[in-house]
Design a protein around this motif. Structure first.
Motif, PDB file in Angstrom:
ATOM      1  N   THR A   1       0.808  -1.221   0.000  1.00  0.00           N
ATOM      2  CA  THR A   1       0.000   0.000   0.000  1.00  0.00           C
ATOM      3  C   THR A   1       0.842   1.272   0.000  1.00  0.00           C
ATOM      4  N   GLY A   2       2.168   1.132   0.138  1.00  0.00           N
ATOM      5  CA  GLY A   2       3.010   2.308  -0.057  1.00  0.00           C
ATOM      6  C   GLY A   2       2.837   2.862  -1.460  1.00  0.00           C
ATOM      7  N   TRP A   3       2.580   1.956  -2.410  1.00  0.00           N
ATOM      8  CA  TRP A   3       2.309   2.349  -3.797  1.00  0.00           C
ATOM      9  C   TRP A   3       1.126   3.316  -3.861  1.00  0.00           C
ATOM     10  N   LEU A   4       0.100   3.069  -3.079  1.00  0.00           N
ATOM     11  CA  LEU A   4      -1.086   3.927  -3.093  1.00  0.00           C
ATOM     12  C   LEU A   4      -0.760   5.332  -2.584  1.00  0.00           C
ATOM     13  N   ILE A   5       0.115   5.396  -1.575  1.00  0.00           N
ATOM     14  CA  ILE A   5       0.537   6.711  -1.063  1.00  0.00           C
ATOM     15  C   ILE A   5       1.195   7.510  -2.183  1.00  0.00           C
ATOM     16  N   ALA A   6       2.114   6.852  -2.909  1.00  0.00           N
ATOM     17  CA  ALA A   6       2.801   7.535  -4.005  1.00  0.00           C
ATOM     18  C   ALA A   6       1.834   7.918  -5.123  1.00  0.00           C
ATOM     19  N   ASP A   7       0.771   7.149  -5.317  1.00  0.00           N
ATOM     20  CA  ASP A   7      -0.264   7.517  -6.286  1.00  0.00           C
ATOM     21  C   ASP A   7      -0.914   8.844  -5.916  1.00  0.00           C
ATOM     22  N   VAL A   8      -1.247   8.994  -4.640  1.00  0.00           N
ATOM     23  CA  VAL A   8      -2.067  10.122  -4.191  1.00  0.00           C
ATOM     24  C   VAL A   8      -1.229  11.343  -3.836  1.00  0.00           C
ATOM     25  N   VAL A   9      -0.136  11.147  -3.126  1.00  0.00           N
ATOM     26  CA  VAL A   9       0.658  12.259  -2.579  1.00  0.00           C
ATOM     27  C   VAL A   9       1.856  12.523  -3.487  1.00  0.00           C
ATOM     28  N   PRO A  10       1.893  13.649  -4.194  1.00  0.00           N
ATOM     29  CA  PRO A  10       2.999  13.904  -5.119  1.00  0.00           C
ATOM     30  C   PRO A  10       4.371  13.929  -4.435  1.00  0.00           C
ATOM     31  N   ASP A  11       4.439  14.468  -3.225  1.00  0.00           N
ATOM     32  CA  ASP A  11       5.717  14.555  -2.515  1.00  0.00           C
ATOM     33  C   ASP A  11       5.971  13.282  -1.712  1.00  0.00           C
ATOM     34  N   THR A  12       6.050  12.173  -2.438  1.00  0.00           N
ATOM     35  CA  THR A  12       6.392  10.880  -1.849  1.00  0.00           C
ATOM     36  C   THR A  12       7.710  10.417  -2.457  1.00  0.00           C
ATOM     37  N   VAL A  13       8.631  10.010  -1.589  1.00  0.00           N
ATOM     38  CA  VAL A  13       9.893   9.423  -2.035  1.00  0.00           C
ATOM     39  C   VAL A  13       9.989   8.023  -1.445  1.00  0.00           C
ATOM     40  N   ALA A  14      10.771   7.169  -2.066  1.00  0.00           N
ATOM     41  CA  ALA A  14      10.868   5.784  -1.615  1.00  0.00           C
ATOM     42  C   ALA A  14      12.304   5.300  -1.758  1.00  0.00           C
ATOM     43  N   PHE A  15      12.778   4.591  -0.735  1.00  0.00           N
ATOM     44  CA  PHE A  15      14.127   4.042  -0.719  1.00  0.00           C
ATOM     45  C   PHE A  15      14.077   2.603  -0.225  1.00  0.00           C
ATOM     46  N   GLY A  16      14.882   1.760  -0.828  1.00  0.00           N
ATOM     47  CA  GLY A  16      15.039   0.412  -0.311  1.00  0.00           C
ATOM     48  C   GLY A  16      15.949   0.434   0.908  1.00  0.00           C
ATOM     49  N   TRP A  17      15.657  -0.440   1.870  1.00  0.00           N
ATOM     50  CA  TRP A  17      16.460  -0.485   3.100  1.00  0.00           C
ATOM     51  C   TRP A  17      17.494  -1.592   3.040  1.00  0.00           C
ATOM     52  N   SER A  18      18.680  -1.265   3.549  1.00  0.00           N
ATOM     53  CA  SER A  18      19.734  -2.259   3.698  1.00  0.00           C
ATOM     54  C   SER A  18      20.455  -1.974   5.016  1.00  0.00           C
TER      55      SER A  18
END
Length: 242
Positions: free
Chosen positions: A71-88
């Motif tokens: 559902t993080g995908w849905l946040i990025a759909d709706v909120v333009p100021d969404t960034v995403a990073f993979g964790w390591s």
């Protein structure tokens, strides 16, 4: 242009040597590349975009961007100021560190307060300094509960930021993955709570409605039942998108 989670998904597909079989059933289903639902239940025409004062930073567990139910995908759909990073655990994306140092943002790590030292815990947003225009940036740890706990414990670069502890009255309505605790919210529900706290009420309500529509279509596709564009969830989303 693909949003942040879509771009991260593409990177994961290109770089992961092994990937789990994330679709239920013996055969992988054809899915829309933009909404991840099967074509007969595609959600793309209903996607709402709502500008917000706050931003969202998703720190995602290894395979989370690949899961159709994410559902993080849905946040990025709706909120333009969404960034995403993979964790390591062993490496941190320099772009994430640069974002956290950007004075235009006030980061908050969104996580239950009982897992943090008391001096870090806040339950409401801290007013920005008078000489700054810092906007709230909600850092959401996107994964299973055990993965989110691991990210929280093993990400020392997050230790300097306040921990925003949410205490909602309602129970989770998320139905696409099992949880033993009704008070465990999916990432999209957490984002909606944070947006409401930041005063982005229309975006919060829209994201809630969008999650309900996505969940309805996802489950109906799994059951081989046509989508119902006139059910309560769809009507609510249409009303908010006018």
């Amino acid at each position: 242009m693909p949003h942040a989670v879509a771009r991260l998904r593409t990177t994961c597909l290109a770089t992961s040597l092994t990937r789990p079989h994330l679709d239920r059933g013996p055969v992988r289903k054809e899915r829309c590349p933009r909404c991840r639902l099967v074509p007969s239940h595609c959600l793309c025409a209903l996607r709402p975009v709502v500008p917000t004062h706050a931003g969202v930073c998703l720190v995602m567990a290894e395979f989370e961007p690949l899961k159709p139910s994410n559902t993080g995908w849905l946040i990025a759909d709706v909120v333009p100021d969404t960034v995403a990073f993979g964790w390591s655990r062993v490496a941190v994306d320099p772009a994430l560190l640069a974002l956290l140092d950007d004075p235009r943002w006030q980061p908050y790590v969104v996580f239950p307060g009982e897992f943090a030292t008391p001096e870090r815990v806040v339950t409401e947003l801290v007013p920005a300094e008078p000489d700054t225009l810092a906007r709230p940036l909600f850092i959401l740890l996107d994964g299973t509960w055990s993965e989110a706990c691991k990210i929280f414990r093993k990400s020392p670069y997050l230790n300097r930021f306040p921990v925003l502890s949410l205490h909602p009255d309602q129970l989770s309505r998320y139905r696409l993955r099992r949880s033993t605790h009704a008070h465990h919210f999916c990432t999209s529900e957490v984002a909606a709570l944070c947006l409401a706290l930041a005063g982005d009420l229309h975006a919060a309500r829209t994201l809630e409605a969008y999650l309900d529509v996505f969940s309805s279509r996802y489950l109906r596709a799994r059951q081989s039942v046509p989508p119902d564009p006139d059910d309560a969830a769809h009507q609510r989303l249409r009303a908010l998108s006018r």
